[in-house]
Scaffold this active site. Structure first.
Site, PDB file in Angstrom:
ATOM      1  N   HIS A 116       0.829  -1.209   0.000  1.00 23.09           N
ATOM      2  CA  HIS A 116       0.000   0.000   0.000  1.00 23.09           C
ATOM      3  C   HIS A 116       0.861   1.257   0.000  1.00 23.09           C
ATOM      4  O   HIS A 116       2.063   1.214   0.250  1.00 23.09           O
ATOM      5  CB  HIS A 116      -0.967   0.017   1.201  1.00 23.09           C
ATOM      6  CG  HIS A 116      -0.294   0.103   2.542  1.00 23.09           C
ATOM      7  ND1 HIS A 116      -0.094  -0.988   3.340  1.00 23.09           N
ATOM      8  CD2 HIS A 116       0.211   1.160   3.230  1.00 23.09           C
ATOM      9  CE1 HIS A 116       0.510  -0.614   4.466  1.00 23.09           C
ATOM     10  NE2 HIS A 116       0.710   0.694   4.417  1.00 23.09           N
TER      11      HIS A 116
ATOM     12  N   HIS B 227       4.194   7.276   3.350  1.00 29.27           N
ATOM     13  CA  HIS B 227       5.114   6.129   3.273  1.00 29.27           C
ATOM     14  C   HIS B 227       4.697   5.160   2.169  1.00 29.27           C
ATOM     15  O   HIS B 227       3.590   5.247   1.634  1.00 29.27           O
ATOM     16  CB  HIS B 227       5.191   5.390   4.623  1.00 29.27           C
ATOM     17  CG  HIS B 227       3.915   4.726   5.054  1.00 29.27           C
ATOM     18  ND1 HIS B 227       2.967   5.356   5.837  1.00 29.27           N
ATOM     19  CD2 HIS B 227       3.422   3.482   4.821  1.00 29.27           C
ATOM     20  CE1 HIS B 227       1.959   4.533   6.069  1.00 29.27           C
ATOM     21  NE2 HIS B 227       2.208   3.381   5.457  1.00 29.27           N
TER      22      HIS B 227
ATOM     23  N   GLU C 291       7.979   1.299   4.715  1.00 29.96           N
ATOM     24  CA  GLU C 291       7.484   0.335   5.698  1.00 29.96           C
ATOM     25  C   GLU C 291       7.684  -1.067   5.119  1.00 29.96           C
ATOM     26  O   GLU C 291       7.375  -1.312   3.949  1.00 29.96           O
ATOM     27  CB  GLU C 291       5.983   0.579   5.951  1.00 29.96           C
ATOM     28  CG  GLU C 291       5.362  -0.402   6.939  1.00 29.96           C
ATOM     29  CD  GLU C 291       3.863  -0.136   7.172  1.00 29.96           C
ATOM     30  OE1 GLU C 291       3.269   0.689   6.452  1.00 29.96           O
ATOM     31  OE2 GLU C 291       3.295  -0.772   8.080  1.00 29.96           O
TER      32      GLU C 291
END
Lengths: 134, 134
Positions: free
Chosen positions: B7, B80, B129
């Site tokens: 994502h 992110h 991440e």
């Protein structure tokens, strides 16, 4: 209306160094060679993942739209998010009908299909690219 | 090492308004209800696309790590990029071996699996991440 998340655009000061990072540090195994897309003022390469892509973009030419972004973010950073749409002209008309500012006319993007960008000021601070699917 | 692009994280000042934008303007049909992830100081919701997701994150609590980001970007913006990995502890060890600063120990993320973040200063200005796959 929006379809798949096609890619995340990441602006970089040096595309070769960025490719080294994605390959040697993160371990990406499928990266394309840098190419120039002169009308959009970028040199680009894709980091292809099992699903999704990162599009690395380096400024090309003195009028590159990424130069200002890199002045503010010298190390680089997330530049845009690209969603696929079925028909770029229909998508543009619908976005305008819904009050969005569409930046310019559809033009050929790095995937060879037409794209438009939406004004980040209308889109929660995010530069959104709409790209006609292959 | 890195697997799918799971994502893109987008910080927003108001998650309900952001959901309205993704649903009513962009036409996303599958959005989750906002939930609180107190240990990470965020309220989050997912915009699920045919492939890929946008994770909307709003600050939760006075110590939320997103507060500073929104001070710099009051309208919100890309926060992110999340890539999946097979094993979070192996990934963390490998990243450290390769000279990356890993921010803290693995902790449970919005998908219920452990995650870590890499220092943007080591990653071309991008907050990355790493999330253990389901």
């Amino acid at each position: 209306m929006i379809g798949p998340l096609n890619h995340v655009g990441v602006a970089v000061p040096d595309i070769e160094k960025a490719l080294d990072f994605y390959r040697d540090i993160l371990g990406a195994t499928d990266c394309t060679e840098p190419e120039v897309l002169a009308p959009q003022g970028v040199k680009f390469a894709f980091v292809n993942l099992p699903s999704g892509q990162v599009e690395l973009i380096e400024p090309y030419g003195e009028k590159s739209p990424i130069i200002k972004f890199l002045e503010k973010n010298p190390k680089g950073g997330q530049h845009h998010i690209c969603f696929e749409v079925g028909d770029i002209h229909e998508a543009k008309a619908l976005m305008e009908k819904r009050g969005m500012r569409v930046l310019g006319e559809p033009r050929i993007g790095a995937h060879g299909t037409p794209v438009v960008f939406l004004h980040p000021g209308d889109a929660g601070g995010v530069l959104i690219e709409l790209m006609e699917s292959h």
